[in-house]
Design an enzyme around this catalytic site. Sequence first.
Site, short mmCIF file in Angstrom:
data_model
loop_
_atom_site.label_atom_id
_atom_site.label_comp_id
_atom_site.label_asym_id
_atom_site.label_seq_id
_atom_site.Cartn_x
_atom_site.Cartn_y
_atom_site.Cartn_z
N SER A 75 -7.22 -9.35 -16.52
CA SER A 75 -6.16 -8.81 -17.39
C SER A 75 -4.83 -8.80 -16.65
O SER A 75 -3.79 -9.17 -17.21
CB SER A 75 -6.51 -7.39 -17.85
N THR A 107 -15.47 0.67 -12.71
CA THR A 107 -15.62 0.86 -11.26
C THR A 107 -15.95 2.31 -10.95
O THR A 107 -16.78 2.60 -10.08
CB THR A 107 -14.33 0.43 -10.53
N GLU A 143 -7.80 -2.76 -7.20
CA GLU A 143 -9.12 -2.93 -6.59
C GLU A 143 -10.20 -2.89 -7.66
O GLU A 143 -11.28 -2.34 -7.46
CB GLU A 143 -9.37 -1.86 -5.52
N ARG A 171 -8.57 6.38 4.76
CA ARG A 171 -9.40 7.05 5.76
C ARG A 171 -8.99 6.71 7.19
O ARG A 171 -9.83 6.57 8.07
CB ARG A 171 -10.87 6.69 5.53
N TRP A 189 -22.41 -3.27 1.95
CA TRP A 189 -21.01 -3.66 2.07
C TRP A 189 -20.93 -5.18 2.11
O TRP A 189 -21.81 -5.82 2.68
CB TRP A 189 -20.39 -3.07 3.33
N ALA A 215 -12.87 -8.21 -2.24
CA ALA A 215 -13.72 -8.75 -1.18
C ALA A 215 -14.85 -9.52 -1.85
O ALA A 215 -15.45 -9.05 -2.83
CB ALA A 215 -14.28 -7.62 -0.32
N HIS A 258 18.52 8.79 6.91
CA HIS A 258 18.41 7.34 6.96
C HIS A 258 18.50 6.89 8.41
O HIS A 258 18.93 7.64 9.29
CB HIS A 258 19.51 6.71 6.11
N GLU A 305 20.43 4.92 10.13
CA GLU A 305 21.73 4.92 10.81
C GLU A 305 22.09 6.33 11.29
O GLU A 305 22.53 6.52 12.43
CB GLU A 305 22.83 4.40 9.86
N ARG A 311 -4.02 0.93 2.06
CA ARG A 311 -3.98 2.10 1.16
C ARG A 311 -2.95 3.12 1.66
O ARG A 311 -2.34 3.83 0.86
CB ARG A 311 -5.37 2.76 1.09
#
Length: 362
Positions: A300, A196, A292, A207, A170, A154, A50, A52, A184
């Site tokens: 939902s 998707t 995403e 990446r 894109w 996006a 940790h 400390e 990510r």
Amino acid sequence: MNSEYYMRMALDLAKKGMGYTSPNPMVGAVIVKNGKVIGKGYHHKYGDLHAERDALANATDDVTGATMYVTLEPCCHKGKQPPCVDAIIQAGIKKVCVGSDDPNPLVAGKGIKILQDNGIEVEPHILKEEYDSLNKVFFHYIQTKTPYVILKYAMTIDGKIATYTGESKWITGEKAREHVHNNRHRYSGIMVGVKTVLEDNPMLTCRIPEGVNPTRIICDTNLRTPIESNIVQSAKDIQTIIATGNVEEEKVKIYEELGCKILQLPDENGKVSLESLMKKIGEMNIDSVIVEGGGTLNWSMVSKGLVNKTEIYIAPKIFGGKDAKTPVEGQGFKLPAESLKLEKSKVSILGEDILIESYIKE
């Protein structure tokens, strides 16, 4: 130098652990004696020292009588590491300045009390709001045992996430996409629906150099994710979860042999129960999830009240098309008064694109 100066130094140290400490918080610590910094440390990754103890180990001088500046209340319980309060007391630290209280029920004020009971002066809540913001994920997860959920998408300036033909590469530019990959790295999981996967065949990886890949979570009620998809074919290298209602043992076994973890969950109106899924992945130490998905999964998650934050990237483009997809579909809310309310919005410019980050109004 005043206390805030050293606390900001500790904050910068804490941020170095971003993406590596989950499900633990990001914590930084600085030790000062006679106006001189003699020790710095932070929580490097889950399971490591940790902050400390790291600062004490890095001290360049005797710390007896020194002041420690730490972003989170020192722990007083044994987990993967021993209690930090013990190390602070044994080292002879005279004063501890603290940013955030630790909401973990195993700590929650007990750490500060132990220090005070041992004659150590404690000054709490220095830059508290900044430290609380840094560890929003941890605070949510430690209290609910479910992941902190970020709804990300996006879209064009006219609200489309694809053209009427389904093309979406894109929408945003390189700066916005770089920001996505940094997130990510930062968050533990990434979730999409099976549509998707079928339409885009994504990898859903991080990446950036030395980045950490999030756990990939696919909502797939009928187990339609193609065996030859990029996600399944890379499942032995990158943790992959498929949430399904399918209980065909032979079919499940094929995915498992390829490295996928299959979560067989209750069915809710012909779909995987998202509430059950959030609870299950929380039990797997996944403290945060970026959603995403497409319009159906997004609706939902929104309609069930499972979203904590939104990150919306807006590109200066117009796709048009009455059949072009929009970010949140489903039935929608009947009345404006029923809508999901957002607050504390922050606007950033990423190259040509705009990012709007907002929190769900409680």
